[in-house]
Write an enzyme that holds these catalytic residues in place. Sequence first.
Site, PDB file in Angstrom:
ATOM      1  N   ALA A 173       0.823  -1.210   0.000  1.00  0.00           N
ATOM      2  CA  ALA A 173       0.000   0.000   0.000  1.00  0.00           C
ATOM      3  C   ALA A 173       0.856   1.258   0.000  1.00  0.00           C
ATOM      4  CB  ALA A 173      -0.958  -0.018   1.188  1.00  0.00           C
ATOM      5  N   CYS A 174       1.228   1.772   1.176  1.00  0.00           N
ATOM      6  CA  CYS A 174       1.864   3.089   1.249  1.00  0.00           C
ATOM      7  C   CYS A 174       3.240   3.133   0.594  1.00  0.00           C
ATOM      8  CB  CYS A 174       1.929   3.552   2.702  1.00  0.00           C
ATOM      9  SG  CYS A 174       0.289   3.761   3.439  1.00  0.00           S
ATOM     10  N   VAL A 175       4.017   2.060   0.741  1.00  0.00           N
ATOM     11  CA  VAL A 175       5.325   2.023   0.076  1.00  0.00           C
ATOM     12  C   VAL A 175       5.152   1.941  -1.433  1.00  0.00           C
ATOM     13  CG1 VAL A 175       7.407   0.634  -0.265  1.00  0.00           C
ATOM     14  CG2 VAL A 175       6.574   1.088   2.046  1.00  0.00           C
ATOM     15  N   THR A 178       3.787   5.204  -2.943  1.00  0.00           N
ATOM     16  CA  THR A 178       4.821   6.241  -2.896  1.00  0.00           C
ATOM     17  C   THR A 178       5.831   6.045  -4.011  1.00  0.00           C
ATOM     18  OG1 THR A 178       4.578   6.591  -0.510  1.00  0.00           O
ATOM     19  CG2 THR A 178       6.694   7.199  -1.488  1.00  0.00           C
TER      20      THR A 178
END
Length: 233
Positions: A173-175, A178
């Site tokens: 998700a966030c990695v 990004t």
Amino acid sequence: MALDAKELDRLLEQAFNEGTRLYQERGFQRRVGFGSRPALVSVDLANAWTRPGNPFTCDQEKMDGEIIPGMQKLLRTFRAHKLPVVHVTTAYEITDRNASFTDMGLWHDKIPVDVVNLKDRDLWAIDSRIAPIEGEYTLLKKRASAFHGTELAGILRAAGVDTILVTGVTACACVRTTICDGLADGFRTIAVKECIGDRVPGAVAWNLFDIDAKFADVHTVDECVEKIAALAG
């Protein structure tokens, strides 16, 4: 019957080998490479993710045994060469799920972002083992990507950064978002293998394989340290 970790790793490796053959035949897995000025972007290595007892808690064995030690090594290198470091975390000011207006948007309809309340600083503070020092920036985000709706791209460009080394959680998700947004915004993207975690078995391995094929180069901590030293030298 649930798969044990070794069997899961074996099956993933088998899938990756076949996937590599297919990708390379079709021109994937090219190298984006390092530029001349890297920055470290550490995503959500805050207590709600790095310590036990929270809905967002990630694999503690990997966190304590690989991610935190790897981050400490990277931070020593970035600090020694006076390169930019951005610590990213996530928290919300209006965490009432019944509110008519909230900075959570609609994300709370999928995951429990309401537990990370801005008032509880200890939850969203960066893990003390890799705490920011003077001259490093802590960025508060509201969505998965550290770039979405934030000042990240602007402050990196102002510092002359052309390459981002991305670490943190979660791989799926966030990695990942990004990294995808970083590449889309024109930065060379490097995913640091030992410093990326998740909650679900196999999620890190699969996402790093797929990221390496499409959105970033995956390198080990030691490879990153060696490359940064060579650039600085």
